[in-house]
Design a protein around this motif. Structure first.
Motif, PDB file in Angstrom:
ATOM      1  N   PHE A 219      69.578  -3.012  70.116  1.00 57.16           N
ATOM      2  CA  PHE A 219      68.097  -1.981  69.078  1.00 57.16           C
ATOM      3  C   PHE A 219      68.642  -0.469  69.476  1.00 57.16           C
ATOM      4  CE2 PHE A 219      65.814  -3.643  73.304  1.00 57.16           C
ATOM      5  CZ  PHE A 219      64.671  -4.695  72.400  1.00 57.16           C
ATOM      6  N   GLU A 220      68.361  -0.326  67.363  1.00 57.61           N
ATOM      7  CA  GLU A 220      68.381   0.515  66.909  1.00 57.61           C
ATOM      8  C   GLU A 220      68.438   1.987  67.751  1.00 57.61           C
ATOM      9  OE1 GLU A 220      67.929   2.733  62.172  1.00 57.61           O
ATOM     10  OE2 GLU A 220      68.443   0.186  62.622  1.00 57.61           O
ATOM     11  N   GLU A 221      66.868   1.133  67.715  1.00 61.45           N
ATOM     12  CA  GLU A 221      66.299   2.018  69.139  1.00 61.45           C
ATOM     13  C   GLU A 221      64.852   1.842  69.407  1.00 61.45           C
ATOM     14  OE1 GLU A 221      64.976   5.544  66.559  1.00 61.45           O
ATOM     15  OE2 GLU A 221      64.144   4.204  64.582  1.00 61.45           O
ATOM     16  N   TYR A 222      64.590   2.266  70.134  1.00 60.84           N
ATOM     17  CA  TYR A 222      62.982   1.900  70.387  1.00 60.84           C
ATOM     18  C   TYR A 222      61.879   3.798  70.269  1.00 60.84           C
ATOM     19  CZ  TYR A 222      64.625   2.273  75.462  1.00 60.84           C
ATOM     20  OH  TYR A 222      64.550   3.201  76.112  1.00 60.84           O
ATOM     21  N   LYS A 223      60.807   2.962  69.944  1.00 57.72           N
ATOM     22  CA  LYS A 223      59.625   4.005  70.473  1.00 57.72           C
ATOM     23  C   LYS A 223      57.924   3.141  72.035  1.00 57.72           C
ATOM     24  CE  LYS A 223      61.156   6.760  67.160  1.00 57.72           C
ATOM     25  NZ  LYS A 223      61.551   8.140  67.739  1.00 57.72           N
ATOM     26  N   ILE A 224      57.505   4.377  72.762  1.00 57.20           N
ATOM     27  CA  ILE A 224      56.659   4.532  73.518  1.00 57.20           C
ATOM     28  C   ILE A 224      55.587   5.020  72.986  1.00 57.20           C
ATOM     29  CG2 ILE A 224      56.099   4.662  75.659  1.00 57.20           C
ATOM     30  CD1 ILE A 224      58.576   3.098  75.549  1.00 57.20           C
ATOM     31  N   PRO A 225      55.060   4.015  72.639  1.00 60.81           N
ATOM     32  CA  PRO A 225      54.052   4.923  71.398  1.00 60.81           C
ATOM     33  C   PRO A 225      52.740   6.256  72.630  1.00 60.81           C
ATOM     34  CG  PRO A 225      53.341   2.596  72.058  1.00 60.81           C
ATOM     35  CD  PRO A 225      54.806   2.816  72.447  1.00 60.81           C
ATOM     36  N   ASN A 226      52.836   5.735  73.971  1.00 56.51           N
ATOM     37  CA  ASN A 226      52.039   6.562  74.698  1.00 56.51           C
ATOM     38  C   ASN A 226      52.828   6.573  75.887  1.00 56.51           C
ATOM     39  OD1 ASN A 226      49.288   6.097  73.140  1.00 56.51           O
ATOM     40  ND2 ASN A 226      49.525   3.893  73.834  1.00 56.51           N
ATOM     41  N   ALA A 227      51.998   8.066  76.704  1.00 56.47           N
ATOM     42  CA  ALA A 227      52.435   7.798  78.019  1.00 56.47           C
ATOM     43  C   ALA A 227      51.869   6.741  78.780  1.00 56.47           C
ATOM     44  CB  ALA A 227      51.485   9.306  78.559  1.00 56.47           C
ATOM     45  N   ALA A 281      56.283   9.873  76.764  1.00 54.86           N
ATOM     46  CA  ALA A 281      56.904   8.539  75.686  1.00 54.86           C
ATOM     47  C   ALA A 281      58.086   8.867  75.985  1.00 54.86           C
ATOM     48  CB  ALA A 281      56.308   8.959  74.622  1.00 54.86           C
ATOM     49  N   ASP A 282      58.407  10.209  76.002  1.00 59.35           N
ATOM     50  CA  ASP A 282      59.928  11.134  75.810  1.00 59.35           C
ATOM     51  C   ASP A 282      60.841  10.341  76.589  1.00 59.35           C
ATOM     52  OD1 ASP A 282      59.568  11.505  73.130  1.00 59.35           O
ATOM     53  OD2 ASP A 282      58.923  13.799  74.024  1.00 59.35           O
ATOM     54  N   GLN A 283      60.326  10.803  77.709  1.00 59.12           N
ATOM     55  CA  GLN A 283      61.044  10.288  78.826  1.00 59.12           C
ATOM     56  C   GLN A 283      61.204   9.197  79.553  1.00 59.12           C
ATOM     57  OE1 GLN A 283      57.633  11.859  82.077  1.00 59.12           O
ATOM     58  NE2 GLN A 283      59.168  13.891  82.867  1.00 59.12           N
ATOM     59  N   ILE A 284      60.001   7.920  79.488  1.00 59.52           N
ATOM     60  CA  ILE A 284      59.939   6.160  79.390  1.00 59.52           C
ATOM     61  C   ILE A 284      61.125   5.974  77.847  1.00 59.52           C
ATOM     62  CG2 ILE A 284      58.889   4.325  78.946  1.00 59.52           C
ATOM     63  CD1 ILE A 284      56.384   5.406  79.705  1.00 59.52           C
ATOM     64  N   GLU A 285      61.588   6.474  76.879  1.00 55.62           N
ATOM     65  CA  GLU A 285      62.359   6.164  76.041  1.00 55.62           C
ATOM     66  C   GLU A 285      63.743   6.672  76.513  1.00 55.62           C
ATOM     67  OE1 GLU A 285      61.228   8.281  72.309  1.00 55.62           O
ATOM     68  OE2 GLU A 285      59.186   7.521  72.484  1.00 55.62           O
ATOM     69  N   ASP A 286      64.196   7.333  76.985  1.00 59.06           N
ATOM     70  CA  ASP A 286      65.203   8.842  77.142  1.00 59.06           C
ATOM     71  C   ASP A 286      65.861   7.126  78.092  1.00 59.06           C
ATOM     72  OD1 ASP A 286      65.640  10.684  75.675  1.00 59.06           O
ATOM     73  OD2 ASP A 286      65.040  12.144  77.248  1.00 59.06           O
ATOM     74  N   VAL A 287      65.608   6.803  79.561  1.00 60.45           N
ATOM     75  CA  VAL A 287      66.050   5.560  79.866  1.00 60.45           C
ATOM     76  C   VAL A 287      66.485   4.475  78.941  1.00 60.45           C
ATOM     77  CG1 VAL A 287      65.094   4.074  82.365  1.00 60.45           C
ATOM     78  CG2 VAL A 287      64.354   6.486  82.096  1.00 60.45           C
ATOM     79  N   GLY A 288      67.515   3.935  79.694  1.00 60.99           N
ATOM     80  CA  GLY A 288      67.755   2.362  79.136  1.00 60.99           C
ATOM     81  C   GLY A 288      68.254   2.990  77.755  1.00 60.99           C
ATOM     82  N   LYS A 289      68.439   4.057  77.115  1.00 62.30           N
ATOM     83  CA  LYS A 289      68.464   3.651  75.624  1.00 62.30           C
ATOM     84  C   LYS A 289      69.454   2.945  75.701  1.00 62.30           C
ATOM     85  CE  LYS A 289      66.558   7.359  73.450  1.00 62.30           C
ATOM     86  NZ  LYS A 289      66.134   8.704  72.934  1.00 62.30           N
ATOM     87  N   ILE A 307      55.244  -2.369  76.050  1.00 69.34           N
ATOM     88  CA  ILE A 307      54.866  -1.354  75.682  1.00 69.34           C
ATOM     89  C   ILE A 307      55.650  -0.484  74.925  1.00 69.34           C
ATOM     90  CG2 ILE A 307      53.468  -0.762  77.694  1.00 69.34           C
ATOM     91  CD1 ILE A 307      55.417   1.269  78.271  1.00 69.34           C
ATOM     92  N   MET A 308      57.173  -0.958  74.522  1.00 67.77           N
ATOM     93  CA  MET A 308      58.371  -0.597  73.639  1.00 67.77           C
ATOM     94  C   MET A 308      57.684  -1.585  72.279  1.00 67.77           C
ATOM     95  SD  MET A 308      61.382  -2.905  74.328  1.00 67.77           S
ATOM     96  CE  MET A 308      62.344  -1.690  73.641  1.00 67.77           C
TER      97      MET A 308
END
Length: 333
Positions: A219-227, A281-289, A307-308
């Motif tokens: 993954f170059e990156e991933y986004k989580i759209p919601n909480a 969403a930011d908290q979830i994105e920070d995990v596993g990057k 959800i990603m």
């Protein structure tokens, strides 16, 4: 376009080849055993450089017009005819009698014909995903010998009804990194090729003593759209970077220090927020990057659905891949 993925082996396989020396074992797997296995899946193999192979099945054709299929069809019809005779005898007399020719010849010939067809067209291993109960017509559960081969044969026929042409896949394999770059026009095409190639590989990987294999995106990156109030992170062995190198507090405090001592192949980490609260969403994105960048993060769900929104690393061509690798290597010097 080339989409970047990583081939992951399970820990017991790496341990088996690394008893004397971990690095030598990993090198043998990356540079010899995995390439040899991949060469059995593709019609065309080209050497790009010392570490890169191009693998492709460039031409699609009707599998049912091949000699392997004709042999399979003949042997399966013979098996079904003799199996059906045993069933009729059982229904009339209550007794089951298998002839020596049925057990030693007919059944074995059908088994060998199936193996030969799957070896010629590994994509037919996808037929195993069909549920068995759809293919039990005119079969008797009390007459066991040959029954599963008939079911397997019927599954292959159904797959060929839906997918009559041989698979066309193009990929580059890098023996230094275990990265594989799949040719595709878009994300959906890349995912279809990944699923198909994974099935093809696992159809023969045990014959090569490599066990079950995963192919995960880089993954170059991933986004989580919601909480979300509940989140599940799906990791595969060996779970990313060492805690010394990782910037991820999750690795340092939990996953590596405790769980990584176990020889697991997959790890699903479920996190639930306090009552009436949600993870942002930011908290979830920070995990596993970190894991996502190295091919060890398979997915993020809320326990019921994905959800990603991932962005997979892509390149325009193999020259771009090699140039990027050379720049990275120079930066390490």
């Amino acid at each position: 376009m080339l989409y970047e993925y990583k081939i992951n082996l399970e820990p017991n396989i790496i341990a088996a080849y690394s008893k004397q020396n971990l690095q030598d074992g990993k090198r043998q797997l990356r540079e010899v055993l995995i390439p040899n296995m991949l060469k059995n899946l593709f019609q065309k193999i080209e050497t790009i450089d010392d570490n890169t192979l191009f693998l492709s099945n460039p031409e699609s054709f009707e599998i049912r017009l091949t000699g392997e299929y004709e042999d399979f069809k003949e042997k399966m019809e013979k098996l079904y005819t003799k199996y059906n005779a045993v069933v009729k005898e059982f229904e009339n007399t209550g007794g089951i009698t298998y002839s020596k020719s049925f057990l030693n010849d007919t059944k074995k010939e059908a088994k060998d014909a199936i193996k030969k067809l799957l070896r010629a067209f590994p994509e037919l291993n996808l037929a195993a995903d069909y549920p068995n109960n759809l293919f039990n017509k005119m079969l008797n559960k009390d007459v066991g010998h040959g029954r599963m081969y008939i079911i397997h044969g019927r599954k292959i026929e159904k797959y060929l009804d839906e997918n009559p042409l041989s698979a066309s896949i193009g990929a580059y394999y890098d023996s230094l990194t275990e990265r594989i770059y799949l040719k595709a026009e878009n994300d959906n095409g890349a995912e279809a090729s990944r699923v198909l190639l994974t099935k093809m590989i696992n159809g023969i990987s045990y014959e090569h003593n490599l066990g079950k294999i995963n192919i995960n995106p880089i993954f170059e990156e991933y986004k989580i759209p919601n909480a979300y109030g509940k989140v599940v992170f799906h990791f595969v062995y060996p779970n990313g970077l060492s805690p010394e190198k990782s910037k991820d507090i999750f690795d340092k405090m939990n996953k590596f220090e405790k769980i990584n001592k176990l020889p697991f192949a997959k790890l699903d980490v479920s996190l639930s927020a306090p009552a009436e609260e949600k993870f942002s969403a930011d908290q979830i994105e920070d995990v596993g990057k970190e894991d996502g960048k190295f091919g060890y993060l398979a997915n993020i769900t809320n326990a019921t659905k994905k959800i990603m929104e991932p962005v997979i690393n892509t390149y325009h061509n193999i020259k771009e891949v090699i140039d990027e690798k050379n720049r990275t290597n120079r930066g390490k010097q």
